[in-house]
Design a protein around this motif. Structure first.
Motif, PDB file in Angstrom:
ATOM      1  N   PHE A   1       2.176   4.787   0.801  1.00 47.20           N
ATOM      2  CA  PHE A   1       1.823   5.685   1.908  1.00 47.20           C
ATOM      3  C   PHE A   1       2.556   7.027   1.815  1.00 47.20           C
ATOM      4  O   PHE A   1       2.185   7.984   2.493  1.00 47.20           O
ATOM      5  CB  PHE A   1       2.125   5.024   3.263  1.00 47.20           C
ATOM      6  CG  PHE A   1       3.584   5.067   3.665  1.00 47.20           C
ATOM      7  CD1 PHE A   1       4.044   6.030   4.551  1.00 47.20           C
ATOM      8  CD2 PHE A   1       4.485   4.144   3.157  1.00 47.20           C
ATOM      9  CE1 PHE A   1       5.382   6.080   4.927  1.00 47.20           C
ATOM     10  CE2 PHE A   1       5.827   4.175   3.533  1.00 47.20           C
ATOM     11  CZ  PHE A   1       6.271   5.149   4.416  1.00 47.20           C
TER      12      PHE A   1
ATOM     13  N   ARG B   1      -1.692   5.416   7.694  1.00 45.64           N
ATOM     14  CA  ARG B   1      -2.607   5.698   6.584  1.00 45.64           C
ATOM     15  C   ARG B   1      -3.252   7.074   6.738  1.00 45.64           C
ATOM     16  O   ARG B   1      -3.407   7.821   5.776  1.00 45.64           O
ATOM     17  CB  ARG B   1      -3.661   4.599   6.536  1.00 45.64           C
ATOM     18  CG  ARG B   1      -4.533   4.596   5.294  1.00 45.64           C
ATOM     19  CD  ARG B   1      -5.509   3.443   5.383  1.00 45.64           C
ATOM     20  NE  ARG B   1      -4.883   2.160   5.116  1.00 45.64           N
ATOM     21  CZ  ARG B   1      -5.299   1.003   5.630  1.00 45.64           C
ATOM     22  NH1 ARG B   1      -6.305   0.974   6.465  1.00 45.64           N
ATOM     23  NH2 ARG B   1      -4.684  -0.119   5.306  1.00 45.64           N
ATOM     24  N   GLU B   2      -3.615   7.405   7.972  1.00 47.18           N
ATOM     25  CA  GLU B   2      -4.262   8.692   8.232  1.00 47.18           C
ATOM     26  C   GLU B   2      -3.269   9.842   8.250  1.00 47.18           C
ATOM     27  O   GLU B   2      -3.612  10.986   7.930  1.00 47.18           O
ATOM     28  CB  GLU B   2      -5.008   8.632   9.571  1.00 47.18           C
ATOM     29  CG  GLU B   2      -6.203   7.685   9.548  1.00 47.18           C
ATOM     30  CD  GLU B   2      -6.747   7.403  10.932  1.00 47.18           C
ATOM     31  OE1 GLU B   2      -6.216   7.979  11.906  1.00 47.18           O
ATOM     32  OE2 GLU B   2      -7.687   6.603  11.050  1.00 47.18           O
TER      33      GLU B   2
ATOM     34  N   ILE C   1      -0.969   0.564  11.243  1.00 48.06           N
ATOM     35  CA  ILE C   1      -1.245   0.738   9.817  1.00 48.06           C
ATOM     36  C   ILE C   1      -2.268   1.846   9.611  1.00 48.06           C
ATOM     37  O   ILE C   1      -2.099   2.727   8.747  1.00 48.06           O
ATOM     38  CB  ILE C   1      -1.736  -0.588   9.190  1.00 48.06           C
ATOM     39  CG1 ILE C   1      -0.582  -1.595   9.120  1.00 48.06           C
ATOM     40  CG2 ILE C   1      -2.322  -0.340   7.795  1.00 48.06           C
ATOM     41  CD1 ILE C   1      -1.007  -2.995   8.719  1.00 48.06           C
ATOM     42  N   ARG C   2      -3.344   1.831  10.408  1.00 43.29           N
ATOM     43  CA  ARG C   2      -4.368   2.876  10.287  1.00 43.29           C
ATOM     44  C   ARG C   2      -3.797   4.243  10.613  1.00 43.29           C
ATOM     45  O   ARG C   2      -4.112   5.245   9.957  1.00 43.29           O
ATOM     46  CB  ARG C   2      -5.552   2.568  11.215  1.00 43.29           C
ATOM     47  CG  ARG C   2      -6.393   1.385  10.781  1.00 43.29           C
ATOM     48  CD  ARG C   2      -7.756   1.405  11.460  1.00 43.29           C
ATOM     49  NE  ARG C   2      -7.652   1.341  12.911  1.00 43.29           N
ATOM     50  CZ  ARG C   2      -7.597   0.216  13.621  1.00 43.29           C
ATOM     51  NH1 ARG C   2      -7.632  -0.959  12.990  1.00 43.29           N
ATOM     52  NH2 ARG C   2      -7.520   0.242  14.934  1.00 43.29           N
ATOM     53  N   PHE C   3      -2.912   4.301  11.608  1.00 44.64           N
ATOM     54  CA  PHE C   3      -2.294   5.554  12.018  1.00 44.64           C
ATOM     55  C   PHE C   3      -1.464   6.141  10.883  1.00 44.64           C
ATOM     56  O   PHE C   3      -1.564   7.339  10.569  1.00 44.64           O
ATOM     57  CB  PHE C   3      -1.426   5.316  13.255  1.00 44.64           C
ATOM     58  CG  PHE C   3      -0.778   6.543  13.813  1.00 44.64           C
ATOM     59  CD1 PHE C   3      -1.483   7.387  14.665  1.00 44.64           C
ATOM     60  CD2 PHE C   3       0.534   6.861  13.513  1.00 44.64           C
ATOM     61  CE1 PHE C   3      -0.891   8.528  15.194  1.00 44.64           C
ATOM     62  CE2 PHE C   3       1.136   7.999  14.029  1.00 44.64           C
ATOM     63  CZ  PHE C   3       0.415   8.833  14.875  1.00 44.64           C
TER      64      PHE C   3
ATOM     65  N   GLU D   1       0.845  -1.193   0.000  1.00 41.61           N
ATOM     66  CA  GLU D   1       0.000   0.000   0.000  1.00 41.61           C
ATOM     67  C   GLU D   1       0.884   1.248   0.000  1.00 41.61           C
ATOM     68  O   GLU D   1       1.649   1.471   0.934  1.00 41.61           O
ATOM     69  CB  GLU D   1      -0.902   0.015   1.228  1.00 41.61           C
ATOM     70  CG  GLU D   1      -1.808   1.235   1.295  1.00 41.61           C
ATOM     71  CD  GLU D   1      -2.735   1.206   2.493  1.00 41.61           C
ATOM     72  OE1 GLU D   1      -2.863   2.247   3.173  1.00 41.61           O
ATOM     73  OE2 GLU D   1      -3.325   0.131   2.756  1.00 41.61           O
TER      74      GLU D   1
ATOM     75  N   ARG E   1      -2.189  -3.530  13.369  1.00 40.45           N
ATOM     76  CA  ARG E   1      -3.272  -3.007  12.522  1.00 40.45           C
ATOM     77  C   ARG E   1      -3.602  -1.562  12.908  1.00 40.45           C
ATOM     78  O   ARG E   1      -3.905  -0.729  12.044  1.00 40.45           O
ATOM     79  CB  ARG E   1      -4.515  -3.898  12.649  1.00 40.45           C
ATOM     80  CG  ARG E   1      -4.320  -5.294  12.061  1.00 40.45           C
ATOM     81  CD  ARG E   1      -5.639  -6.001  11.831  1.00 40.45           C
ATOM     82  NE  ARG E   1      -6.393  -6.229  13.049  1.00 40.45           N
ATOM     83  CZ  ARG E   1      -6.268  -7.296  13.824  1.00 40.45           C
ATOM     84  NH1 ARG E   1      -5.385  -8.250  13.513  1.00 40.45           N
ATOM     85  NH2 ARG E   1      -7.009  -7.449  14.904  1.00 40.45           N
ATOM     86  N   LEU E   2      -3.518  -1.262  14.201  1.00 37.55           N
ATOM     87  CA  LEU E   2      -3.711   0.114  14.653  1.00 37.55           C
ATOM     88  C   LEU E   2      -2.633   1.023  14.065  1.00 37.55           C
ATOM     89  O   LEU E   2      -2.912   2.151  13.632  1.00 37.55           O
ATOM     90  CB  LEU E   2      -3.671   0.166  16.182  1.00 37.55           C
ATOM     91  CG  LEU E   2      -3.759   1.552  16.832  1.00 37.55           C
ATOM     92  CD1 LEU E   2      -5.112   2.197  16.536  1.00 37.55           C
ATOM     93  CD2 LEU E   2      -3.543   1.442  18.339  1.00 37.55           C
TER      94      LEU E   2
ATOM     95  N   THR F   1      -0.606  11.134   3.182  1.00 37.66           N
ATOM     96  CA  THR F   1      -1.340  10.943   1.923  1.00 37.66           C
ATOM     97  C   THR F   1      -0.483  11.375   0.743  1.00 37.66           C
ATOM     98  O   THR F   1      -0.984  11.535  -0.361  1.00 37.66           O
ATOM     99  CB  THR F   1      -2.631  11.792   1.925  1.00 37.66           C
ATOM    100  OG1 THR F   1      -2.293  13.173   2.156  1.00 37.66           O
ATOM    101  CG2 THR F   1      -3.593  11.325   2.996  1.00 37.66           C
TER     102      THR F   1
ATOM    103  N   LYS G   1      -3.313  -6.995  16.483  1.00 44.25           N
ATOM    104  CA  LYS G   1      -4.201  -5.855  16.752  1.00 44.25           C
ATOM    105  C   LYS G   1      -3.430  -4.540  16.801  1.00 44.25           C
ATOM    106  O   LYS G   1      -3.851  -3.537  16.208  1.00 44.25           O
ATOM    107  CB  LYS G   1      -4.936  -6.093  18.074  1.00 44.25           C
ATOM    108  CG  LYS G   1      -5.875  -7.280  18.048  1.00 44.25           C
ATOM    109  CD  LYS G   1      -6.418  -7.567  19.450  1.00 44.25           C
ATOM    110  CE  LYS G   1      -7.279  -8.820  19.461  1.00 44.25           C
ATOM    111  NZ  LYS G   1      -7.723  -9.167  20.831  1.00 44.25           N
TER     112      LYS G   1
END
Length: 301
Positions: free
Chosen positions: A160, A295-296, A291-293, A158, A288-289, A299, A285
Motif C-alpha cells: 500500500f 487502498r484508495e 482496507i478500501r479507504f 497487499e 473491510r471499509l 498508491t 465489515k
C-alpha cells in the motif's frame, strides 16, 4: 467440551494460577477447577503440571493451547460480524502495525478515516513486523501493517505504500563531504552500525538489499541493536554509529539538521509496506471499509 471450559483453560494457562484466572473471569476458583477437570476427563489427559508456586502447561496442555486460542478467536469473529451494524452504531476495528507504518504512516490515515467515518472506533497494537503477522494469523487483529511480507498461503499481503530506505549519519564534517558525491559502498565496511532488532521489517529488507548489492554483512561492525527507531535516530545524532532507516522515519531529524540522509547505493531504494489480513479470520465489515479507504488513499510515490 464447550467454550467456557476452553476459556477457563486459556486463562489458567496464561495467568499460571487458578485463583488469578478466577478473578479475571469473575468466577469462583472451584468453578474454574471444575471446568478444567471436566476438560481433562473428556480429553483423557492431564493439562497442567501443578507446582508449589504456580501452574504450568503439561505437554498435552501445550498441544491444546494453540487450537483452543483459535477456537475462542473464531467465536469473537462470529460475534463481531453479527453484532456490528451496517450503518449506525460504533464499530471497532483492531489494527496491528510495525514501527514504521505505526508511527509515521498510520497516524495520518487513522485521523482521516476517523473524520470520514466517525462511527468507527480504532484500536492500534504496535509490534515488530513478524509479531504483527502472528497477530493476524491468530485473529488477534483484523488488519496488519508491516514492513515486510512472509510466505503464508493463509494471509493476504497487499502493498500500500513505497518507503524509501536511506543511510543516516550524524550531521558532522566527516560525513558532509559525501553530500555531493553520495555515500560510497566501500565506506560501509569502515563504519560502526546501529541496527534494528530481529523481526523488524526494516532490518529484513535492509539485509536483503545489501546482499543484492554484493555487500558481505559479516564484515559490517554492529555496535548496537535497538528496537526503538527514535532511540536509533538520537544515537546516530550523538555519533554512536550510522544506520539504515525508513525515509519517513528519518525525515524530522534530517529537517532539523541533526542527521544527514544519503541514498542507499547508486540509486533510490524502496521497499513496500504491506496491509495484511487472514483468510481464516476474515476482517469484519468496518475493517473491510478501512482496507478500501487505505487502498484508495495510497498508491505509492
Amino acid at each position: 467440551m464447550n467454550l467456557k471450559q476452553l476459556e477457563a483453560f486459556i486463562c489458567v494457562a496464561e495467568a499460571k494460577s487458578f485463583s488469578a484466572a478466577a478473578r479475571k473471569l469473575y468466577l469462583t476458583q472451584p468453578t474454574v477447577s471444575a471446568h478444567i477437570s471436566a476438560l481433562e476427563k473428556e480429553l483423557g489427559a492431564r493439562l497442567f503440571a501443578r507446582t508449589t508456586k504456580e501452574v504450568e502447561l503439561s505437554q498435552e496442555g501445550e498441544r491444546l493451547y494453540g487450537n483452543a486460542k483459535k477456537m475462542l478467536q473464531l467465536e469473537k469473529n462470529i460475534l463481531r460480524d453479527f453484532t456490528q451494524k451496517e450503518v449506525s452504531g460504533i464499530q471497532k476495528i483492531v489494527v496491528g502495525a510495525s514501527t514504521v507504518p505505526g508511527q509515521y504512516i498510520l497516524p495520518q490515515i487513522l485521523s482521516l478515516f476517523a473524520r470520514t467515518y466517525p462511527g468507527n472506533q480504532l484500536e492500534l497494537k504496535e509490534a515488530d513486523s513478524m509479531e504483527v503477522v502472528r497477530l493476524v494469523q491468530e485473529g488477534e487483529v483484523e488488519i496488519g501493517f508491516t514492513g515486510t511480507s512472509v510466505t503464508d498461503p493463509a494471509c493476504v499481503f497487499e502493498p500500500f505504500y513505497a518507503d524509501h530506505l536511506v543511510v543516516v549519519t550524524p550531521n558532522i564534517e566527516r560525513y558532509r563531504k559525501y553530500e555531493q558525491t553520495g555515500f560510497p559502498l566501500e565506506q560501509f565496511y569502515k563504519e560502526r552500525w546501529i541496527v534494528r532488532e530481529e523481526g523488524s521489517g526494516t532490518r529484513k529488507e535492509t539485509e536483503r538489499c545489501l546482499k543484492e548489492m554484493g555487500l558481505d554483512l559479516s564484515r559490517l561492525e554492529t555496535v548496537a541493536t535497538i528496537s526503538n527507531q527514535e532511540a536509533i535516530k538520537k544515537s546516530v545524532g550523538a555519533d554512536m554509529g550510522i544506520s539504515i532507516l525508513s525515509g519517513a522515519a528519518a525525515e524530522d531529524f534530517v529537517r532539523q539538521g541533526i542527521l544527514l540522509r544519503f541514498s542507499l547505493g547508486s540509486g533510490e531504494i524502496y521497499r513496500n509496506l504491506y496491509m495484511v489480513w487472514s483468510k481464516n479470520h476474515k476482517p469484519g465489515k468496518a475493517a473491510r471499509l478501512f482496507i478500501r479507504f487505505v487502498r484508495e488513499l495510497y498508491t505509492g510515490p
